[in-house]
Design an enzyme around this catalytic site. Structure first.
Site, short mmCIF file in Angstrom:
data_model
loop_
_atom_site.label_atom_id
_atom_site.label_comp_id
_atom_site.label_asym_id
_atom_site.label_seq_id
_atom_site.Cartn_x
_atom_site.Cartn_y
_atom_site.Cartn_z
N ASP A 1 -8.98 0.64 2.41
CA ASP A 1 -7.96 0.26 3.39
C ASP A 1 -8.47 0.65 4.77
O ASP A 1 -8.17 1.73 5.29
CB ASP A 1 -6.65 0.99 3.04
CG ASP A 1 -5.56 0.77 4.07
OD1 ASP A 1 -5.63 -0.23 4.80
OD2 ASP A 1 -4.65 1.62 4.13
N GLU B 1 -9.36 12.78 7.79
CA GLU B 1 -9.23 14.11 7.20
C GLU B 1 -10.56 14.85 7.18
O GLU B 1 -10.62 16.05 7.44
CB GLU B 1 -8.69 14.00 5.77
CG GLU B 1 -7.30 13.41 5.68
CD GLU B 1 -6.99 12.94 4.27
OE1 GLU B 1 -7.27 11.76 3.97
OE2 GLU B 1 -6.50 13.75 3.47
N GLN C 1 -3.11 2.60 15.25
CA GLN C 1 -2.04 3.07 14.36
C GLN C 1 -1.14 4.09 15.06
O GLN C 1 0.09 4.04 14.96
CB GLN C 1 -2.66 3.67 13.10
CG GLN C 1 -1.68 4.05 12.01
CD GLN C 1 -2.37 4.63 10.77
OE1 GLN C 1 -3.60 4.72 10.72
NE2 GLN C 1 -1.60 5.02 9.79
N LYS D 1 -4.03 -1.95 10.29
CA LYS D 1 -4.56 -2.07 8.94
C LYS D 1 -4.67 -3.52 8.46
O LYS D 1 -5.35 -3.79 7.48
CB LYS D 1 -3.68 -1.29 7.95
CG LYS D 1 -3.86 0.22 8.08
CD LYS D 1 -2.78 0.96 7.35
CE LYS D 1 -2.96 2.47 7.41
NZ LYS D 1 -4.00 2.97 6.52
N ASP E 1 0.85 -1.18 0.00
CA ASP E 1 0.00 0.00 0.00
C ASP E 1 0.89 1.24 0.00
O ASP E 1 1.82 1.34 0.80
CB ASP E 1 -0.91 0.00 1.24
CG ASP E 1 -2.03 1.02 1.12
OD1 ASP E 1 -2.38 1.41 0.00
OD2 ASP E 1 -2.55 1.42 2.18
N THR F 1 -8.86 -5.52 4.34
CA THR F 1 -8.79 -4.58 3.21
C THR F 1 -9.83 -5.06 2.21
O THR F 1 -9.79 -6.22 1.81
CB THR F 1 -7.40 -4.61 2.55
OG1 THR F 1 -6.40 -4.34 3.54
CG2 THR F 1 -7.30 -3.58 1.44
N GLU G 1 -10.16 4.25 4.00
CA GLU G 1 -9.29 4.98 3.08
C GLU G 1 -9.73 4.64 1.66
O GLU G 1 -9.78 3.47 1.28
CB GLU G 1 -7.81 4.63 3.31
CG GLU G 1 -7.30 5.15 4.64
CD GLU G 1 -5.78 5.12 4.79
OE1 GLU G 1 -5.12 4.36 4.06
OE2 GLU G 1 -5.27 5.87 5.65
N GLU H 1 -9.15 4.27 -2.06
CA GLU H 1 -7.96 4.05 -2.89
C GLU H 1 -8.31 3.30 -4.16
O GLU H 1 -9.33 2.62 -4.25
CB GLU H 1 -6.92 3.21 -2.12
CG GLU H 1 -6.56 3.77 -0.75
CD GLU H 1 -5.31 3.13 -0.15
OE1 GLU H 1 -4.51 2.54 -0.92
OE2 GLU H 1 -5.14 3.23 1.08
N HIS I 1 -3.41 14.09 0.85
CA HIS I 1 -3.58 13.19 1.99
C HIS I 1 -2.33 13.21 2.88
O HIS I 1 -2.43 13.32 4.11
CB HIS I 1 -3.86 11.77 1.52
CG HIS I 1 -3.88 10.76 2.63
ND1 HIS I 1 -4.88 10.73 3.59
CD2 HIS I 1 -3.02 9.76 2.96
CE1 HIS I 1 -4.64 9.75 4.45
NE2 HIS I 1 -3.50 9.15 4.09
N ARG J 1 -7.31 4.08 13.63
CA ARG J 1 -6.37 5.18 13.86
C ARG J 1 -5.76 5.18 15.26
O ARG J 1 -4.61 5.62 15.43
CB ARG J 1 -7.08 6.52 13.63
CG ARG J 1 -7.67 6.71 12.24
CD ARG J 1 -6.61 6.64 11.17
NE ARG J 1 -7.18 6.86 9.85
CZ ARG J 1 -6.53 6.58 8.72
NH1 ARG J 1 -5.29 6.10 8.76
NH2 ARG J 1 -7.11 6.79 7.56
CA CA Z 1 -3.77 3.25 2.77
#
Ligand code: CA
Length: 385
Positions: A212, A336, A219, A232, A105, A236, A178, A180, A112, A216
């Protein structure tokens, strides 16, 4: 045809009740069984290539075969009186389309990466010093890549809450998404031989949408000094349909110059894919962006991933990184969109969100103009249990 006409013809794996899984293409509101078409003589290929539980055998058959099959399918589906026996979508169980090899990834959206820097390193340059020199990435967990529609169980793990000197263990309280693109490798490469940037696209079979899922809180605690790990690797999600690269090459658009100029092995005329993308949460669209906001191209990512001699296998998957644009509504993660929880998002039902709650359903969608709708990625959050 709502994005699934003869210009698209994405590949997937489906199964009817009581039958074996096999390769199909999405055409309109149905699925065409390629093994059956080959058996009936409508495709000049061995039916065994399509009587498979994954796309890997077909992908391993090389681009000449992909092109021949795609041309034959376009001829079959474009005719006004094409009489093709399609399996109705509601009778087809859609499975993971390919056996995922290695999964990488990236972190290739300038907005971002800058937003993450502004939130977590407010007194420093928002971009890490290496960001404009190489596509930053990490190796993920291929065994937990799941197909759209698979429920997502809220993960447990360690976190350390603000002001608490010691970590605690429990369900994640900051579960995120996420948005993607995922690139699917169909042509392998030899161990020890880097793939040059101008030959990188020759290795790609197609594109999927990819979510993804990211915890948080886990993380933030585990990622110093190494990258994402358990935050993560729990899941996925990818779309059930793989859009052939040939269907979207026409969406390549020039991109802004890369400054400073990348090192020679990454150098190419800057480009991106013009694909409209959106995130829906419980039916409400909360973000709209475009893949053209990616700074590093899929070719640069693949060239970088192999420059040390690491090899590619059929079925390798790499994510673009979260795709965010410059405007607030173009941000591809709740981190975000809610600015790390400080600015909750209002939903039409009057509720607000910072991160995901149990029962929330997220759907990622994408389009390449009117003709092509990327396969959606759907996932609902189940309680940690
Ligand atoms: Ca990602």
């Amino acid at each position: 045809m709502s994005g699934f006409g003869p210009e698209h013809l994405p590949y997937g794996i489906f199964r009817r009740a009581g039958e074996e899984s096999r390769v199909g293409i999405r055409f309109g509101d149905g699925v065409l069984d390629l093994a059956a078409l080959a058996r009936d003589g409508l495709l000049d290929e061995d039916p065994a290539l399509f009587a498979q539980p994954s796309l890997n055998a077909f992908m391993a058959a090389r681009p000449e075969v992909w092109r021949r099959v795609r041309e034959a399918l376009q001829a079959l589906t474009a005719g006004p009186d094409a009489e093709l026996a399609a399996v109705p979508l509601d009778e087809a169980e859609l499975l993971l389309p390919f056996e995922v090899g290695d999964y990488v990834d990236f972190f290739s959206s300038l907005e971002h990466a800058s937003n993450a820097g502004r939130m977590f390193r407010p007194d420093a340059d928002p971009l890490p010093p290496n960001w404009r020199h190489l596509p930053i990435g990490y190796h993920g967990r291929s065994g937990t890549v799941v197909v759209s529609g698979t429920p997502i169980r809220r993960p447990h793990g360690q976190r350390r809450d603000p002001g608490d000197p010691r970590p605690i263990y429990g369900p994640s309280t900051r579960l995120d998404i996420e948005l993607e693109l995922g690139f699917v490798v169909g042509v392998p490469s030899a161990h020890g031989e880097p793939v040059p940037v101008d030959g990188a696209l020759d290795h790609l079979f197609g594109v999927v949408l990819l979510n993804d899922w990211s915890a948080r809180d886990l993380q933030a605690w585990e990622s110093r000094p190494l990258g994402p790990f358990l935050a993560k690797s729990f899941a996925t999600s990818i779309s059930a349909w793989v859009t052939p690269l040939d269907a979207i090459v026409g969406r390549r658009v020039p991109a802004a110059a890369q400054e400073p100029e990348p090192l020679p092995y990454l150098r190419e005329d800057p480009w991106a894919l013009d694909l409209d993308l959106e995130v829906a949460l419980n039916g409400a669209t909360i973000a709209r962006t475009n893949a053209r906001h990616l700074y590093w191209s899929a070719a640069q990512q693949l060239a970088h991933m192999t420059v040390n001699g690491a090899s590619l296998r059929v079925g390798d998957l790499y994510g673009s990184g979260t795709i965010s644009g410059p405007d607030r509504e173009q941000r591809g993660s709740l981190l975000e969109l809610s600015w790390n929880g400080a600015e909750p998002i209002a939903l039409p039902d009057g509720s607000t969100r910072t991160f995901l709650e149990d029962g929330d359903e997220v759907v990622l969608r994408g389009r390449a103009g009117e003709a092509i709708a990327l396969g959606e990625v759907r996932g609902r959050i189940e309680p940690a249990g």
